[in-house]
Design an enzyme around this catalytic site. Structure first.
Site, PDB file in Angstrom:
ATOM      1  N   ASP A 137     -14.901  42.579  24.394  1.00  0.00           N
ATOM      2  CA  ASP A 137     -14.879  41.531  23.039  1.00  0.00           C
ATOM      3  C   ASP A 137     -13.636  41.606  22.820  1.00  0.00           C
ATOM      4  OD1 ASP A 137     -16.365  39.645  21.410  1.00  0.00           O
ATOM      5  OD2 ASP A 137     -14.610  40.588  20.794  1.00  0.00           O
TER       6      ASP A 137
ATOM      7  N   ASN B  97     -26.279  35.677  19.155  1.00  0.00           N
ATOM      8  CA  ASN B  97     -26.255  34.718  18.428  1.00  0.00           C
ATOM      9  C   ASN B  97     -27.084  33.675  19.031  1.00  0.00           C
ATOM     10  OD1 ASN B  97     -25.750  36.418  16.329  1.00  0.00           O
ATOM     11  ND2 ASN B  97     -23.340  36.181  17.124  1.00  0.00           N
TER      12      ASN B  97
ATOM     13  N   GLN C 127     -23.750  31.672  16.306  1.00  0.00           N
ATOM     14  CA  GLN C 127     -22.905  31.488  17.790  1.00  0.00           C
ATOM     15  C   GLN C 127     -21.859  30.358  18.496  1.00  0.00           C
ATOM     16  OE1 GLN C 127     -25.194  29.378  20.846  1.00  0.00           O
ATOM     17  NE2 GLN C 127     -24.354  30.473  22.472  1.00  0.00           N
TER      18      GLN C 127
ATOM     19  N   HIS D 186     -24.025  34.598  25.541  1.00  0.00           N
ATOM     20  CA  HIS D 186     -23.830  36.350  25.480  1.00  0.00           C
ATOM     21  C   HIS D 186     -24.415  36.881  24.827  1.00  0.00           C
ATOM     22  CE1 HIS D 186     -22.204  33.328  22.522  1.00  0.00           C
ATOM     23  NE2 HIS D 186     -21.375  34.949  22.091  1.00  0.00           N
TER      24      HIS D 186
ATOM     25  N   HIS E  80     -24.549  40.617  23.236  1.00  0.00           N
ATOM     26  CA  HIS E  80     -23.111  41.570  22.794  1.00  0.00           C
ATOM     27  C   HIS E  80     -24.061  42.341  22.394  1.00  0.00           C
ATOM     28  CE1 HIS E  80     -21.005  38.693  20.028  1.00  0.00           C
ATOM     29  NE2 HIS E  80     -21.809  37.899  19.916  1.00  0.00           N
TER      30      HIS E  80
HETATM   31  P1  AMP Z   1     -20.439  34.702  19.567  1.00  0.00           P
HETATM   32  O1  AMP Z   1     -20.172  34.065  17.458  1.00  0.00           O
HETATM   33  O2  AMP Z   1     -21.979  35.136  18.776  1.00  0.00           O
HETATM   34  O3  AMP Z   1     -20.126  33.181  19.809  1.00  0.00           O
HETATM   35  O4  AMP Z   1     -19.713  35.687  19.606  1.00  0.00           O
HETATM   36  C1  AMP Z   1     -18.244  34.982  20.116  1.00  0.00           C
HETATM   37  C2  AMP Z   1     -17.614  36.434  20.426  1.00  0.00           C
HETATM   38  O5  AMP Z   1     -16.854  35.774  21.689  1.00  0.00           O
HETATM   39  C3  AMP Z   1     -16.812  37.674  19.560  1.00  0.00           C
HETATM   40  O6  AMP Z   1     -17.429  38.065  19.463  1.00  0.00           O
HETATM   41  C4  AMP Z   1     -15.333  36.347  20.290  1.00  0.00           C
HETATM   42  O7  AMP Z   1     -15.031  37.946  19.176  1.00  0.00           O
HETATM   43  C5  AMP Z   1     -15.672  37.248  20.952  1.00  0.00           C
HETATM   44  N1  AMP Z   1     -14.018  35.943  21.986  1.00  0.00           N
HETATM   45  C6  AMP Z   1     -13.816  35.131  21.443  1.00  0.00           C
HETATM   46  N2  AMP Z   1     -12.239  35.026  22.307  1.00  0.00           N
HETATM   47  C7  AMP Z   1     -12.724  35.891  23.088  1.00  0.00           C
HETATM   48  C8  AMP Z   1     -11.579  36.152  24.614  1.00  0.00           C
HETATM   49  N3  AMP Z   1     -10.981  35.627  24.895  1.00  0.00           N
HETATM   50  N4  AMP Z   1     -11.895  37.175  25.226  1.00  0.00           N
HETATM   51  C9  AMP Z   1     -13.418  38.426  24.639  1.00  0.00           C
HETATM   52  N5  AMP Z   1     -13.527  38.334  23.709  1.00  0.00           N
HETATM   53  C10 AMP Z   1     -13.145  36.787  23.419  1.00  0.00           C
END
Ligand code: AMP
Ligand code: ZN
Length: 141
Positions: free
Chosen positions: A31, A87, A94, A100, A102
């Site tokens: 992440d 999420n 989400q 995805h 976590h």
């Molecule tokens: P969610 O809120 O469950 O959709 O989580 C999205 C996650 O994606 C967050 O923890 C962000 O830090 C992560 N994220 C967003 N952009 C990137 C990226 N380019 N590379 C890796 N992680 C990312």
């Protein structure tokens, strides 16, 4: 692939990611804004918005990858435990509309608390309401 999806772009190699697993179906990468060192995201390569939309075989492959990665991640960052969560949908927080998991490394003193901390007051449900909910879930399967 969705051209405007950041996770599709990472899977395709169009934008950089710290990839820790790829097998042609599932990809995992660190992440970019980790909640803890080793915070990893595990995604299906095929663009899919929610767990609900995953084909059964992809769902199995996704969970198999999570299952294999959890001990590897804990070992790599010397974690005591992990919080493993999805999420699943915008209303659940989400932000990236590509499924995805976590995997967040945890330690007893990290101050994070259990996943229950994401919720406020618990609903006060009577036995007949609980029975009805259980019936409806069984019927919807
Ligand atoms: P969610 O809120 O469950 O959709 O989580 C999205 C996650 O994606 C967050 O923890 C962000 O830090 C992560 N994220 C967003 N952009 C990137 C990226 N380019 N590379 C890796 N992680 C990312
Ligand atoms: Zn995508």
């Amino acid at each position: 692939m969705s051209t405007d999806c950041i996770f599709c772009s990472i899977v395709a190699g169009d934008i950089p990611g710290r990839i820790v697993h790829e097998d042609g179906e599932i990809t995992a990468f660190l992440d970019a804004n980790p909640l803890a060192p080793g915070h990893t995201l595990v995604v299906p390569d095929e663009h899919t918005r929610r767990l609900n939309d995953l084909p059964d075989d992809t769902a199995r492959e996704l969970y198999e990858a999570v299952h294999a990665l959890v001990p590897a991640i804990e070992s790599a960052v010397d974690a005591d435990a992990t919080t493993v969560a999805v999420n699943n949908g915008e209303a659940a927080g989400q932000e990236v509309p590509h499924v995805h998991w976590h995997v967040v490394p945890r330690s007893a003193d990290d101050g994070g608390g259990p996943i229950h901390g994401a919720f406020g007051d618990r609903p006060d449900l009577a036995d007949d309401e609980l029975d009805g909910i259980a019936d409806r879930i069984r019927d919807a399967r």
